[in-house]
Design an enzyme around this catalytic site. Structure first.
Site, mmCIF file in Angstrom:
data_model
loop_
_atom_site.group_PDB
_atom_site.id
_atom_site.type_symbol
_atom_site.label_atom_id
_atom_site.label_comp_id
_atom_site.label_asym_id
_atom_site.label_seq_id
_atom_site.Cartn_x
_atom_site.Cartn_y
_atom_site.Cartn_z
ATOM 1 C CD GLU A 1 -1.790 -2.383 1.467
ATOM 2 O OE1 GLU A 1 -0.660 -2.622 1.935
ATOM 3 O OE2 GLU A 1 -2.660 -3.273 1.325
ATOM 4 C CG HIS B 1 -10.922 -6.369 6.571
ATOM 5 N ND1 HIS B 1 -10.155 -6.911 7.567
ATOM 6 C CD2 HIS B 1 -10.308 -6.712 5.409
ATOM 7 C CE1 HIS B 1 -9.136 -7.577 7.034
ATOM 8 N NE2 HIS B 1 -9.193 -7.462 5.730
#
Lengths: 324, 329
Positions: free
Chosen positions: B61, B130
């Site tokens: 990321e 999440h």
């Protein structure tokens, strides 16, 4: 042409020697101005590392990009920036490269391909993959060289960037200036591998370690990496072993190293080494050297005068540049 | 001409139109290619545009954000996807210290035009790593823009505007909105950033809501209307830079305001909205205190009922609105 000077002409060699001397003079002047209270903040001097900046940039074209570090004055000058506009930036003046908003740690000159120094260790390394991809997608005949220090090789971002550039075969040269210390942390304490270039094998790309105080060695290694990148051969990791003579920044008491160690490295002064080599090969005379030094001193004096005379930024413009 | 599209389809259509129109636009992210994105948003784009322009990355990321920044800096218009907003924590340095500040630090001499799309929000049983809604972290960073569309039509028009924008834009989608449907105009159109929209007109109470909470506020407004309470629902759509004027105007009209968002209450965008209202002329028109209804200050729980309770539901909005119309300052 003497083979020990690679493909560099005498004129080019003199220009590179001049650049190295200019970098040193710039930084020594900056330090003096700081001590006089004319510059605030902090600065990270690269005195002793001039051959790695100049040798690396000598292998690039004006259209190629670099990304630089907090110790980036040398990179900026080597890529072709003007010392007067740099000095003005140092003074925080409107005429500076970043209109006084960036200072020493964010010096950039987009027109000469310098996308900026960086206050974050390894900060430019992930961006380099993006610049490399951008070059590829626009089918440009360019490469990007990203400078970083030994400290950056222990940041996670370093790993992510090298891996991505490797799998995508991007035209990136990862140029590590190993000046032996990440602030006070000796590289020997921070990494188990002896040569940082050995890390290249983890990404399946070539890695090479060179004497970073030897302009020619740096130039030749970078030239090879640039040719590889330009011809579609992908990235290279170069480690230039060098040494910073000064402390990390202005607050460094240098408790982590000995005077003897500093002195030993000062005897490998990259500027004196190139000058000596050129004198011995009759590519330079003592008179030339004195002339070069006088020219450098004039340029720095003019830069300081320009910076001092330049206007401060208008506070009314304080919000400019937050958004485009 | 309009037809019904889901929110996910609207996002995809915007990406497709932008890529067809501008060679500089490309997609980068984890599993955005053959897989079609973790939520199927980029489905089919790999087949249409190929691997050069729809780029699968390793699970990295930081470098996804770095590539977006570096490519944008040198002439491209990347659209990066961070698979779950939670994972944006791994991109923070490049976004906050590089992308957001480059233009300013370099004296206004560069632009960093990219969009970072990311699905946020709870309600999928995916638990604490999440399900986060971290938009307000980015609202706090000068140089970034933050967009949070609530409808398919807004998603399309705002995404196209974000791609055209010369700044880094954090574009926050909501997982539970992906399957919601709505009329979406055909063809290329943009909805300007920093343009707050009144989604429903009312006179008794203003609800300022973001993302999924706009949908829930509109549903609550239906229920409340049956009780004779007319709610005005206002959607900022762009959180930063905020178009505050329509919000202030609405509160001046109704005299009562309820702020609703999914993110944790403490330090959430609702605090900023409340302050903007309190600092404005609307303060003099307030008939009751400004109220916030937001996510509980806990990590998102896994258990279905606990997860439901963590986030404002329609009935919570109805209750809070009812109480507020009875309150007096």
């Amino acid at each position: 042409m003497n083979q020990s000077f690679a493909d560099l002409s005498p004129e080019r060699l003199r220009a590179l020697l001049h650049q190295m001397m200019l970098i040193r003079a710039f930084e020594e002047a900056a330090e003096q101005l700081y001590l006089q209270g004319l510059i605030h903040g902090t600065m990270h001097l690269s005195v002793g590392q001039e051959a790695s900046a100049v040798g690396a940039c000598a292998a690039l074209r004006p259209t190629d990009y670099i990304l630089s570090t907090h110790r980036g004055h040398g990179h900026c000058i080597a890529k072709g920036a003007r010392v007067d506009l740099m000095m003005a930036e140092f003074f925080g003046k409107e005429t500076g490269y970043c209109r006084g908003r960036g200072g020493s740690m964010h010096m950039a000159d987009v027109d000469t391909g310098n996308l900026g120094a960086n206050g974050i260790v390894a900060g430019g390394v992930p961006m380099a993959a993006g610049v490399g991809l951008s070059i590829r997608m626009q089918q440009q005949d360019r490469v990007v060289l990203v400078f970083f220090g030994d400290g950056a090789t222990n940041e996670g971002a370093f790993h992510e960037s090298l891996n991505l550039a490797a799998i995508w075969n991007l035209p990136v040269i990862y140029f590590c200036e190993n000046n032996q210390y990440a602030m006070s942390m000796a590289i020997a304490r921070a990494s188990k591998v002896e040569k940082l270039s050995d890390r290249a094998c983890a990404y399946g790309i070539p890695g090479v370690t060179v004497d970073g105080n030897d302009l020619l060695a740096v130039y030749c290694a970078t030239k090879e990496a640039v040719e590889r990148a330009r011809s579609g051969g992908g990235p290279t990791l170069i480690e230039a072993q060098t040494y910073r003579w000064k402390g990390h920044s202005k607050s460094d008491k240098q408790r982590y190293r000995t005077k003897e160690e500093v002195k030993a490295w000062q005897e490998r002064d990259p500027i004196a080494r190139l000058a000596q080599k050129m004198l011995e090969a009759s590519l330079l005379t003592e008179a030339d050297l004195q002339h070069l030094q006088a020219r450098v001193d004039e340029e720095i004096a003019a830069a300081v005068a320009f910076a001092k005379a330049s206007p401060e930024p208008d506070p009314a413009t304080i919000f400019e540049g937050v958004y485009a | 001409m309009s037809r019904e599209l889901t929110y996910a389809e609207a996002v995809r259509e915007a990406i497709d139109l932008a890529m067809a129109r501008d060679e500089r636009v490309f997609l980068i992210g984890e599993d955005v290619g053959v897989y079609g994105g973790a939520f199927g948003v980029t489905d089919g784009l790999y087949q249409k545009y190929g691997p050069e322009r729809v780029r699968d990355t390793p699970i990295s990321e930081a470098v996804i954000a770095g590539v977006a920044t570096g490519a944008a800096l040198t002439g491209m218009r990347p659209i990066a996807e961070i698979q779950f907003m939670d994972f944006i924590t791994l991109s923070m340095e490049q976004l906050v210290l590089q992308a957001a500040k480059l233009r300013f630090m370099l004296g206004g001499k560069v632009q960093v035009p990219f969009v970072l799309r990311t699905p946020a929000g709870a309600g999928t049983g995916a638990a604490a790593q999440h399900s986060e809604s971290l938009e307000n972290w980015f609202v706090h960073v000068p140089g970034l823009k933050v967009v949070m569309p609530s409808t398919p039509a807004d998603a399309k028009g705002l995404l196209l505007a974000s791609i055209e924008d010369p700044n880094p834009v954090i574009f926050v989608e909501h997982k539970l909105l992906y399957r919601t449907k709505g009329a979406v105009p055909e063809g290329y159109y943009t909805i300007p950033l920093s343009q707050t929209e009144v989604k429903r007109v009312g006179r008794d109470l203003t609800i300022v809501a973001t993302s999924l909470m706009v949908v829930r506020a509109l549903e609550a407004a239906e229920t409340l209307a049956k009780e004779g309470i007319e709610v005005e629902v206002v959607d900022p759509r762009t959180l930063k830079p905020l178009d505050a004027e329509p919000i202030v105007r609405s509160v001046c009209k109704t005299g009562r305001v309820l702020i609703v968002h999914e993110a944790c209450k403490t330090g959430g965008f609702g605090g900023e909205l409340a302050a903007v209202i309190a600092e404005s002329e609307a303060f003099d028109y307030l008939d009751a205190p400004i109220r916030r209804l937001a996510g509980l200050d806990i990590p998102v729980p896994y258990n279905r009922e606990l997860e439901r309770r963590m986030v404002p539901q329609v009935e919570d909005i109805v209750d809070a609105a009812r109480r507020l119309v009875k309150e007096a300052r």
